[in-house]
Enzyme design. Structure first.
Site, PDB file in Angstrom:
ATOM      1  CE  LYS A  21       2.959   2.517 132.873  1.00 52.44           C
ATOM      2  NZ  LYS A  21       2.910   3.365 131.347  1.00 52.44           N
ATOM      3  N   GLY A  22      -2.598   1.697 137.514  1.00 49.78           N
ATOM      4  CA  GLY A  22      -3.329   2.257 137.856  1.00 49.78           C
ATOM      5  C   GLY A  22      -4.712   2.323 136.632  1.00 49.78           C
ATOM      6  CG  ASP A  39      -8.726  -8.417 138.650  1.00 46.31           C
ATOM      7  OD1 ASP A  39      -7.736  -8.443 138.624  1.00 46.31           O
ATOM      8  OD2 ASP A  39      -9.248  -8.080 137.581  1.00 46.31           O
ATOM      9  CG  MET A  40      -5.757  -2.202 144.434  1.00 44.03           C
ATOM     10  SD  MET A  40      -6.339  -2.586 145.785  1.00 44.03           S
ATOM     11  CE  MET A  40      -5.349  -3.147 146.363  1.00 44.03           C
ATOM     12  NE  ARG A  72     -11.411  -0.396 135.289  1.00 38.26           N
ATOM     13  CZ  ARG A  72     -12.479  -1.471 135.791  1.00 38.26           C
ATOM     14  NH1 ARG A  72     -13.845  -0.211 136.328  1.00 38.26           N
ATOM     15  NH2 ARG A  72     -13.324  -2.498 135.954  1.00 38.26           N
ATOM     16  CE  LYS A  78     -12.606  -4.622 137.888  1.00 40.90           C
ATOM     17  NZ  LYS A  78     -11.158  -5.957 138.095  1.00 40.90           N
ATOM     18  CD  GLN A 111      -4.624   0.482 142.661  1.00 42.00           C
ATOM     19  OE1 GLN A 111      -4.639   0.812 143.312  1.00 42.00           O
ATOM     20  NE2 GLN A 111      -6.264   0.206 141.704  1.00 42.00           N
ATOM     21  CE  LYS A 123       3.668   7.387 129.998  1.00 37.07           C
ATOM     22  NZ  LYS A 123       3.583   6.619 130.183  1.00 37.07           N
ATOM     23  NE  ARG A 139      -2.747  -8.333 137.574  1.00 39.94           N
ATOM     24  CZ  ARG A 139      -4.025  -8.762 137.475  1.00 39.94           C
ATOM     25  NH1 ARG A 139      -5.165  -7.862 137.963  1.00 39.94           N
ATOM     26  NH2 ARG A 139      -5.033  -9.987 136.995  1.00 39.94           N
TER      27      ARG A 139
HETATM   28  P1  FDA Z   1       0.618   4.010 129.399  1.00 36.03           P
HETATM   29  O1  FDA Z   1      -0.811   3.622 130.008  1.00 36.03           O
HETATM   30  O2  FDA Z   1       1.035   4.440 129.922  1.00 36.03           O
HETATM   31  O3  FDA Z   1       0.318   2.935 128.045  1.00 36.03           O
HETATM   32  C1  FDA Z   1       1.975   3.105 127.458  1.00 36.03           C
HETATM   33  C2  FDA Z   1       1.583   2.141 126.070  1.00 36.03           C
HETATM   34  O4  FDA Z   1       0.658   0.493 126.117  1.00 36.03           O
HETATM   35  C3  FDA Z   1       0.232   2.735 125.143  1.00 36.03           C
HETATM   36  O5  FDA Z   1       1.611   4.061 125.223  1.00 36.03           O
HETATM   37  C4  FDA Z   1       0.202   2.457 124.344  1.00 36.03           C
HETATM   38  O6  FDA Z   1       0.287   2.563 123.320  1.00 36.03           O
HETATM   39  C5  FDA Z   1      -0.673   1.225 124.699  1.00 36.03           C
HETATM   40  N1  FDA Z   1      -1.937   0.791 125.503  1.00 36.03           N
HETATM   41  C6  FDA Z   1      -2.024   1.514 127.238  1.00 36.03           C
HETATM   42  N2  FDA Z   1      -3.392   1.348 127.015  1.00 36.03           N
HETATM   43  C7  FDA Z   1      -4.054   0.861 126.089  1.00 36.03           C
HETATM   44  C8  FDA Z   1      -5.084   0.606 126.000  1.00 36.03           C
HETATM   45  N3  FDA Z   1      -6.768   1.170 126.804  1.00 36.03           N
HETATM   46  N4  FDA Z   1      -5.595   0.267 124.382  1.00 36.03           N
HETATM   47  C9  FDA Z   1      -4.841   0.558 123.556  1.00 36.03           C
HETATM   48  N5  FDA Z   1      -3.322   0.627 123.843  1.00 36.03           N
HETATM   49  C10 FDA Z   1      -3.016   1.035 125.539  1.00 36.03           C
HETATM   50  N6  FDA Z   1      -5.126  -1.095 137.233  1.00 36.03           N
HETATM   51  C11 FDA Z   1      -6.326  -1.597 138.688  1.00 36.03           C
HETATM   52  O7  FDA Z   1      -5.804  -0.553 138.607  1.00 36.03           O
HETATM   53  N7  FDA Z   1      -6.655  -2.437 139.177  1.00 36.03           N
HETATM   54  C12 FDA Z   1      -5.771  -3.733 138.507  1.00 36.03           C
HETATM   55  O8  FDA Z   1      -6.563  -4.775 138.913  1.00 36.03           O
HETATM   56  C13 FDA Z   1      -5.899  -3.769 137.359  1.00 36.03           C
HETATM   57  N8  FDA Z   1      -5.833  -4.551 136.860  1.00 36.03           N
HETATM   58  C14 FDA Z   1      -4.696  -5.061 134.941  1.00 36.03           C
HETATM   59  C15 FDA Z   1      -3.783  -5.815 135.021  1.00 36.03           C
HETATM   60  C16 FDA Z   1      -2.878  -6.475 133.715  1.00 36.03           C
HETATM   61  C17 FDA Z   1      -3.240  -8.270 133.393  1.00 36.03           C
HETATM   62  C18 FDA Z   1      -3.075  -4.985 132.765  1.00 36.03           C
HETATM   63  C19 FDA Z   1      -2.271  -5.803 131.706  1.00 36.03           C
HETATM   64  C20 FDA Z   1      -2.949  -3.500 133.280  1.00 36.03           C
HETATM   65  C21 FDA Z   1      -4.651  -3.688 135.024  1.00 36.03           C
HETATM   66  N9  FDA Z   1      -4.285  -2.854 134.596  1.00 36.03           N
HETATM   67  C22 FDA Z   1      -5.627  -2.658 136.885  1.00 36.03           C
HETATM   68  C23 FDA Z   1      -4.724  -1.086 134.496  1.00 36.03           C
HETATM   69  C24 FDA Z   1      -3.332  -0.552 134.735  1.00 36.03           C
HETATM   70  O9  FDA Z   1      -3.412   0.267 136.106  1.00 36.03           O
HETATM   71  C25 FDA Z   1      -3.626   0.587 133.859  1.00 36.03           C
HETATM   72  O10 FDA Z   1      -4.258   1.536 133.278  1.00 36.03           O
HETATM   73  C26 FDA Z   1      -3.248  -0.500 132.122  1.00 36.03           C
HETATM   74  O11 FDA Z   1      -2.812  -0.641 131.909  1.00 36.03           O
HETATM   75  C27 FDA Z   1      -2.237   0.876 130.800  1.00 36.03           C
HETATM   76  O12 FDA Z   1      -1.556   1.474 131.305  1.00 36.03           O
HETATM   77  P2  FDA Z   1       0.314   1.164 130.562  1.00 36.03           P
HETATM   78  O13 FDA Z   1       1.226   0.227 132.073  1.00 36.03           O
HETATM   79  O14 FDA Z   1      -0.102   0.064 129.338  1.00 36.03           O
HETATM   80  O15 FDA Z   1       0.497   2.342 130.320  1.00 36.03           O
END
Ligand code: FDA
Length: 301
Positions: A185-186, A131-132, A282, A97, A161, A199, A182
Protein backbone atom coordinates in the site's frame (compact mmCIF):
# COMPACT_ATOMS: atom_id res chain seq x y z
CA UNK A 1 -3.27 8.78 4.85
CA UNK A 2 -5.04 9.49 8.13
CA UNK A 3 -4.17 12.61 10.13
CA UNK A 4 -2.90 10.47 13.02
CA UNK A 5 -0.66 8.42 10.78
CA UNK A 6 0.76 11.50 9.18
CA UNK A 7 1.31 13.08 12.62
CA UNK A 8 3.22 10.03 13.88
CA UNK A 9 5.48 10.06 10.82
CA UNK A 10 6.09 13.80 11.25
CA UNK A 11 6.83 13.39 14.99
CA UNK A 12 9.34 10.66 14.15
CA UNK A 13 11.66 13.37 12.80
CA UNK A 14 11.86 15.07 16.21
CA UNK A 15 15.33 14.58 17.76
CA UNK A 16 13.82 14.34 21.28
CA UNK A 17 11.43 11.57 20.31
CA UNK A 18 14.22 9.81 18.44
CA UNK A 19 16.44 9.96 21.54
CA UNK A 20 13.71 8.65 23.86
CA UNK A 21 12.54 5.85 21.59
CA UNK A 22 16.10 5.00 20.59
CA UNK A 23 17.02 4.50 24.24
CA UNK A 24 14.03 2.48 25.44
CA UNK A 25 12.31 1.32 22.26
CA UNK A 26 13.68 -2.22 22.02
CA UNK A 27 12.50 -2.98 25.54
CA UNK A 28 9.20 -1.14 25.09
CA UNK A 29 7.98 -2.92 22.00
CA UNK A 30 10.34 -2.68 19.04
CA UNK A 31 11.28 -6.31 19.64
CA UNK A 32 7.80 -7.23 18.47
CA UNK A 33 8.68 -6.06 14.95
CA UNK A 34 12.46 -6.59 14.84
CA UNK A 35 14.17 -9.98 15.09
CA UNK A 36 16.98 -8.71 17.30
CA UNK A 37 19.93 -6.40 16.92
CA UNK A 38 22.46 -8.99 15.68
CA UNK A 39 22.55 -11.47 12.80
CA UNK A 40 22.90 -14.31 15.32
CA UNK A 41 19.60 -13.29 16.96
CA UNK A 42 17.91 -12.94 13.58
CA UNK A 43 18.99 -16.42 12.46
CA UNK A 44 17.26 -17.99 15.46
CA UNK A 45 13.99 -16.26 14.48
CA UNK A 46 14.36 -17.03 10.77
CA UNK A 47 14.89 -20.71 11.54
CA UNK A 48 11.86 -20.80 13.84
CA UNK A 49 9.65 -19.20 11.20
CA UNK A 50 10.92 -21.62 8.53
CA UNK A 51 10.14 -24.53 10.83
CA UNK A 52 6.56 -23.25 11.02
CA UNK A 53 6.27 -23.44 7.23
CA UNK A 54 6.84 -19.73 6.65
CA UNK A 55 9.33 -18.44 4.12
CA UNK A 56 11.24 -15.37 5.20
CA UNK A 57 13.24 -12.48 3.99
CA UNK A 58 15.61 -10.42 6.06
CA UNK A 59 16.85 -6.86 6.02
CA UNK A 60 19.76 -5.26 7.82
CA UNK A 61 17.90 -2.25 9.16
CA UNK A 62 19.28 1.08 8.08
CA UNK A 63 18.53 3.81 5.55
CA UNK A 64 19.53 7.30 4.54
CA UNK A 65 23.28 6.58 4.65
CA UNK A 66 25.26 9.63 3.53
CA UNK A 67 28.80 8.36 3.99
CA UNK A 68 30.48 6.44 1.17
CA UNK A 69 32.61 4.22 3.42
CA UNK A 70 29.59 3.32 5.52
CA UNK A 71 27.87 1.88 2.43
CA UNK A 72 30.84 -0.47 2.01
CA UNK A 73 30.18 -1.80 5.49
CA UNK A 74 26.52 -2.31 4.59
CA UNK A 75 27.55 -4.37 1.56
CA UNK A 76 29.83 -6.47 3.77
CA UNK A 77 27.00 -7.00 6.25
CA UNK A 78 24.71 -8.23 3.46
CA UNK A 79 27.46 -10.51 2.11
CA UNK A 80 27.68 -12.07 5.55
CA UNK A 81 23.88 -12.45 5.61
CA UNK A 82 23.82 -14.16 2.20
CA UNK A 83 26.60 -16.58 3.17
CA UNK A 84 25.00 -17.43 6.49
CA UNK A 85 21.59 -18.04 4.88
CA UNK A 86 23.28 -20.53 2.53
CA UNK A 87 25.33 -22.16 5.27
CA UNK A 88 22.28 -22.56 7.52
CA UNK A 89 20.04 -23.75 4.65
CA UNK A 90 17.41 -21.13 5.51
CA UNK A 91 14.45 -20.38 3.22
CA UNK A 92 15.29 -16.71 3.38
CA UNK A 93 15.97 -14.08 0.78
CA UNK A 94 17.00 -10.45 1.17
CA UNK A 95 15.16 -7.14 0.92
CA UNK A 96 17.15 -3.93 1.08
CA UNK A 97 16.89 -0.20 0.63
CA UNK A 98 18.89 1.80 -1.89
CA UNK A 99 19.40 4.66 0.58
CA UNK A 100 21.26 2.12 2.74
CA UNK A 101 23.54 1.42 -0.22
CA UNK A 102 24.29 5.06 -0.92
CA UNK A 103 21.76 6.27 -3.49
CA UNK A 104 21.50 9.62 -1.70
CA UNK A 105 25.25 10.09 -2.28
CA UNK A 106 25.53 8.85 -5.83
CA UNK A 107 23.40 6.62 -8.07
CA UNK A 108 26.48 4.83 -9.46
CA UNK A 109 27.66 3.99 -5.96
CA UNK A 110 24.31 2.44 -5.08
CA UNK A 111 24.16 0.58 -8.39
CA UNK A 112 27.68 -0.82 -7.93
CA UNK A 113 26.97 -1.87 -4.35
CA UNK A 114 23.74 -3.58 -5.31
CA UNK A 115 25.20 -5.29 -8.36
CA UNK A 116 27.92 -6.77 -6.19
CA UNK A 117 25.28 -8.19 -3.84
CA UNK A 118 23.03 -9.46 -6.62
CA UNK A 119 26.02 -11.26 -8.19
CA UNK A 120 26.95 -12.78 -4.83
CA UNK A 121 23.32 -13.82 -4.28
CA UNK A 122 22.97 -15.58 -7.63
CA UNK A 123 26.03 -17.70 -6.86
CA UNK A 124 24.32 -18.76 -3.64
CA UNK A 125 20.93 -19.37 -5.29
CA UNK A 126 19.40 -16.36 -3.58
CA UNK A 127 17.26 -13.38 -4.52
CA UNK A 128 17.29 -9.69 -3.61
CA UNK A 129 14.29 -7.38 -3.52
CA UNK A 130 14.74 -3.62 -3.68
CA UNK A 131 12.29 -2.05 -1.22
CA UNK A 132 10.55 1.11 -2.37
CA UNK A 133 11.20 4.21 -0.27
CA UNK A 134 9.58 7.63 -0.40
CA UNK A 135 8.39 9.21 -3.64
CA UNK A 136 11.51 11.24 -4.61
CA UNK A 137 13.31 7.87 -4.89
CA UNK A 138 10.86 6.02 -7.12
CA UNK A 139 12.46 7.02 -10.44
CA UNK A 140 16.01 6.17 -9.40
CA UNK A 141 14.89 2.91 -7.80
CA UNK A 142 13.10 1.73 -10.92
CA UNK A 143 16.02 2.91 -13.07
CA UNK A 144 18.45 0.80 -11.04
CA UNK A 145 16.09 -2.18 -11.18
CA UNK A 146 15.86 -1.89 -14.98
CA UNK A 147 19.64 -1.55 -15.32
CA UNK A 148 20.19 -4.71 -13.32
CA UNK A 149 17.71 -6.59 -15.47
CA UNK A 150 19.30 -5.23 -18.64
CA UNK A 151 22.66 -6.47 -17.35
CA UNK A 152 21.17 -9.97 -17.13
CA UNK A 153 20.43 -10.14 -13.41
CA UNK A 154 17.11 -11.93 -12.96
CA UNK A 155 17.40 -12.65 -9.24
CA UNK A 156 16.21 -9.18 -8.33
CA UNK A 157 12.74 -7.82 -7.64
CA UNK A 158 10.95 -4.48 -7.41
CA UNK A 159 8.19 -2.98 -5.26
CA UNK A 160 5.27 -0.76 -6.27
CA UNK A 161 3.17 1.29 -3.84
CA UNK A 162 -0.59 1.36 -4.44
CA UNK A 163 -0.99 4.81 -2.84
CA UNK A 164 0.98 6.52 -5.63
CA UNK A 165 -1.12 7.57 -8.63
CA UNK A 166 1.80 6.68 -10.89
CA UNK A 167 2.15 3.03 -9.86
CA UNK A 168 -0.31 1.57 -12.36
CA UNK A 169 1.67 3.18 -15.19
CA UNK A 170 4.92 2.01 -13.61
CA UNK A 171 3.59 -1.53 -13.51
CA UNK A 172 2.58 -1.38 -17.19
CA UNK A 173 6.05 -0.19 -18.12
CA UNK A 174 7.70 -2.98 -16.12
CA UNK A 175 5.51 -5.84 -17.37
CA UNK A 176 7.48 -6.43 -20.61
CA UNK A 177 10.43 -7.35 -18.36
CA UNK A 178 8.32 -10.09 -16.74
CA UNK A 179 9.23 -8.70 -13.32
CA UNK A 180 9.12 -10.23 -9.89
CA UNK A 181 7.10 -7.50 -8.23
CA UNK A 182 5.86 -6.90 -4.71
CA UNK A 183 2.71 -4.80 -4.30
CA UNK A 184 2.36 -2.78 -1.07
CA UNK A 185 0.00 0.00 0.00
CA UNK A 186 2.87 2.40 0.85
CA UNK A 187 4.32 3.45 4.20
CA UNK A 188 5.60 7.03 3.79
CA UNK A 189 4.11 10.49 4.24
CA UNK A 190 3.09 11.60 0.75
CA UNK A 191 1.13 14.58 -0.51
CA UNK A 192 -2.36 14.22 -2.06
CA UNK A 193 -0.85 15.66 -5.21
CA UNK A 194 0.89 12.37 -5.86
CA UNK A 195 -0.81 9.83 -3.59
CA UNK A 196 -4.39 8.79 -2.82
CA UNK A 197 -5.29 10.30 0.56
CA UNK A 198 -8.30 7.99 1.10
CA UNK A 199 -7.84 4.42 2.25
CA UNK A 200 -10.69 3.20 0.02
CA UNK A 201 -8.88 4.52 -3.07
CA UNK A 202 -5.57 2.98 -2.00
CA UNK A 203 -7.30 -0.37 -1.48
CA UNK A 204 -9.01 -0.18 -4.87
CA UNK A 205 -5.70 0.68 -6.58
CA UNK A 206 -4.07 -2.19 -4.67
CA UNK A 207 -6.61 -4.68 -6.00
CA UNK A 208 -6.14 -3.42 -9.57
CA UNK A 209 -2.34 -3.66 -9.33
CA UNK A 210 -2.53 -7.20 -7.98
CA UNK A 211 -4.92 -8.32 -10.72
CA UNK A 212 -2.66 -6.92 -13.40
CA UNK A 213 0.54 -8.27 -11.85
CA UNK A 214 -0.83 -11.75 -11.29
CA UNK A 215 -2.01 -11.84 -14.89
CA UNK A 216 1.27 -10.69 -16.48
CA UNK A 217 4.24 -10.57 -14.12
CA UNK A 218 6.64 -13.47 -13.63
CA UNK A 219 5.96 -13.50 -9.89
CA UNK A 220 3.76 -11.37 -7.65
CA UNK A 221 4.26 -10.83 -3.93
CA UNK A 222 1.05 -9.58 -2.36
CA UNK A 223 2.38 -7.80 0.74
CA UNK A 224 -0.47 -6.79 3.01
CA UNK A 225 -2.21 -7.74 6.26
CA UNK A 226 -5.56 -6.69 4.85
CA UNK A 227 -7.70 -9.85 4.81
CA UNK A 228 -10.06 -8.53 2.17
CA UNK A 229 -7.16 -7.94 -0.23
CA UNK A 230 -5.55 -11.25 0.71
CA UNK A 231 -8.79 -13.11 -0.11
CA UNK A 232 -9.09 -11.17 -3.34
CA UNK A 233 -5.55 -12.18 -4.36
CA UNK A 234 -6.09 -15.83 -3.42
CA UNK A 235 -9.33 -15.79 -5.43
CA UNK A 236 -7.38 -14.94 -8.58
CA UNK A 237 -6.21 -18.56 -8.51
CA UNK A 238 -2.45 -18.22 -9.19
CA UNK A 239 -0.28 -21.08 -7.94
CA UNK A 240 2.68 -20.81 -5.54
CA UNK A 241 5.10 -20.69 -8.48
CA UNK A 242 3.53 -17.35 -9.50
CA UNK A 243 2.38 -15.74 -6.29
CA UNK A 244 3.02 -15.47 -2.57
CA UNK A 245 1.57 -13.56 0.33
CA UNK A 246 3.97 -11.45 2.37
CA UNK A 247 3.54 -9.99 5.83
CA UNK A 248 5.71 -8.29 8.40
CA UNK A 249 7.30 -10.00 11.36
CA UNK A 250 5.14 -9.31 14.42
CA UNK A 251 2.04 -8.31 12.47
CA UNK A 252 -0.89 -10.76 12.47
CA UNK A 253 1.27 -13.85 13.17
CA UNK A 254 -1.77 -16.09 13.61
CA UNK A 255 -3.10 -15.11 10.19
CA UNK A 256 0.31 -15.97 8.71
CA UNK A 257 0.09 -19.50 10.13
CA UNK A 258 -3.58 -19.93 9.19
CA UNK A 259 -2.74 -19.08 5.58
CA UNK A 260 0.08 -21.65 5.55
CA UNK A 261 -2.38 -24.24 6.85
CA UNK A 262 -4.72 -23.27 4.02
CA UNK A 263 -1.91 -24.19 1.60
CA UNK A 264 -0.79 -20.66 0.79
CA UNK A 265 2.84 -19.69 0.24
CA UNK A 266 3.61 -17.05 2.88
CA UNK A 267 6.78 -15.03 3.45
CA UNK A 268 7.44 -13.08 6.64
CA UNK A 269 9.64 -10.00 6.25
CA UNK A 270 11.96 -10.25 9.25
CA UNK A 271 14.39 -7.37 9.69
CA UNK A 272 17.11 -7.02 12.28
CA UNK A 273 19.83 -4.63 13.38
CA UNK A 274 20.41 -1.76 15.77
CA UNK A 275 19.12 0.94 13.38
CA UNK A 276 15.47 0.03 13.83
CA UNK A 277 14.09 3.50 14.71
CA UNK A 278 12.55 4.63 11.35
CA UNK A 279 11.23 1.12 10.71
CA UNK A 280 9.52 1.04 14.12
CA UNK A 281 7.99 4.47 13.59
CA UNK A 282 6.46 3.38 10.27
CA UNK A 283 4.95 0.33 12.02
CA UNK A 284 3.52 2.49 14.81
CA UNK A 285 2.05 4.89 12.26
CA UNK A 286 0.31 2.06 10.42
CA UNK A 287 -1.81 1.17 13.38
CA UNK A 288 -2.61 3.60 16.21
CA UNK A 289 -3.22 0.60 18.53
CA UNK A 290 0.50 -0.15 18.22
CA UNK A 291 1.30 3.35 19.39
CA UNK A 292 -1.03 2.97 22.40
CA UNK A 293 0.68 -0.32 23.29
CA UNK A 294 4.06 1.40 23.04
CA UNK A 295 3.00 4.39 25.16
CA UNK A 296 1.42 2.18 27.83
CA UNK A 297 4.67 0.20 28.11
CA UNK A 298 6.61 3.46 28.44
CA UNK A 299 4.31 4.73 31.22
CA UNK A 300 4.51 1.43 33.12
CA UNK A 301 8.34 1.61 33.17
P1 FDA B 1 -3.70 -1.69 6.31
O1 FDA B 1 -2.78 -0.65 6.85
O2 FDA B 1 -5.00 -1.28 5.72
O3 FDA B 1 -3.94 -2.75 7.44
C1 FDA B 1 -4.82 -3.86 7.31
C2 FDA B 1 -4.91 -4.53 8.67
O4 FDA B 1 -3.66 -5.15 8.96
C3 FDA B 1 -5.14 -3.56 9.83
O5 FDA B 1 -6.50 -3.35 10.07
C4 FDA B 1 -4.45 -4.26 10.98
O6 FDA B 1 -5.31 -5.23 11.51
C5 FDA B 1 -3.29 -4.94 10.31
N1 FDA B 1 -2.05 -4.14 10.37
C6 FDA B 1 -1.49 -3.41 9.38
N2 FDA B 1 -0.34 -2.86 9.77
C7 FDA B 1 -0.16 -3.22 11.04
C8 FDA B 1 0.86 -2.98 12.00
N3 FDA B 1 1.93 -2.22 11.74
N4 FDA B 1 0.71 -3.53 13.23
C9 FDA B 1 -0.36 -4.30 13.53
N5 FDA B 1 -1.35 -4.58 12.65
C10 FDA B 1 -1.26 -4.05 11.43
N6 FDA B 1 5.94 -0.08 2.21
C11 FDA B 1 6.67 0.69 1.37
O7 FDA B 1 6.36 1.88 1.22
N7 FDA B 1 7.75 0.16 0.71
C12 FDA B 1 8.10 -1.15 0.83
O8 FDA B 1 9.07 -1.60 0.21
C13 FDA B 1 7.33 -1.96 1.70
N8 FDA B 1 7.64 -3.28 1.88
C14 FDA B 1 6.76 -4.09 2.60
C15 FDA B 1 6.98 -5.46 2.66
C16 FDA B 1 6.07 -6.28 3.30
C17 FDA B 1 6.31 -7.75 3.33
C18 FDA B 1 4.90 -5.72 3.89
C19 FDA B 1 3.86 -6.59 4.54
C20 FDA B 1 4.71 -4.36 3.88
C21 FDA B 1 5.63 -3.53 3.25
N9 FDA B 1 5.46 -2.16 3.22
C22 FDA B 1 6.24 -1.39 2.39
C23 FDA B 1 4.47 -1.52 4.14
C24 FDA B 1 3.15 -1.28 3.46
O9 FDA B 1 3.26 -0.23 2.54
C25 FDA B 1 2.06 -0.91 4.49
O10 FDA B 1 2.43 0.27 5.15
C26 FDA B 1 1.81 -1.99 5.53
O11 FDA B 1 1.81 -3.25 4.95
C27 FDA B 1 0.43 -1.76 6.22
O12 FDA B 1 -0.58 -1.82 5.28
P2 FDA B 1 -1.53 -3.10 5.02
O13 FDA B 1 -1.38 -3.46 3.59
O14 FDA B 1 -1.21 -4.20 5.95
O15 FDA B 1 -2.99 -2.55 5.17
Amino acid sequence: MTVLRSAILAAADSPRIRRFVGRYGMRLGAARFVAGETLGEAVVTLRRLNEQGLRTNTTVLGEGVENREATGRVVEAYEEVLRLIAAEGLQTNVALKLTHLGVLIDEELAYGNLERLVAEAVGLGNFIRIDMEDSPLVDVTLRIYRRLRAAGHDNVGAVLQAYLYRSEDDLESLLPLRPNVRIVKGAYRESPEIAYPRKADVDAAYARLVERAIAEAEFTAVATHDERLIDHAIGLGAGPDRFELQMLYGVRPQLQLDLVRRGQRVLVATPYGPDWYPYLMRRLAERPANLMFFLKSAIRK
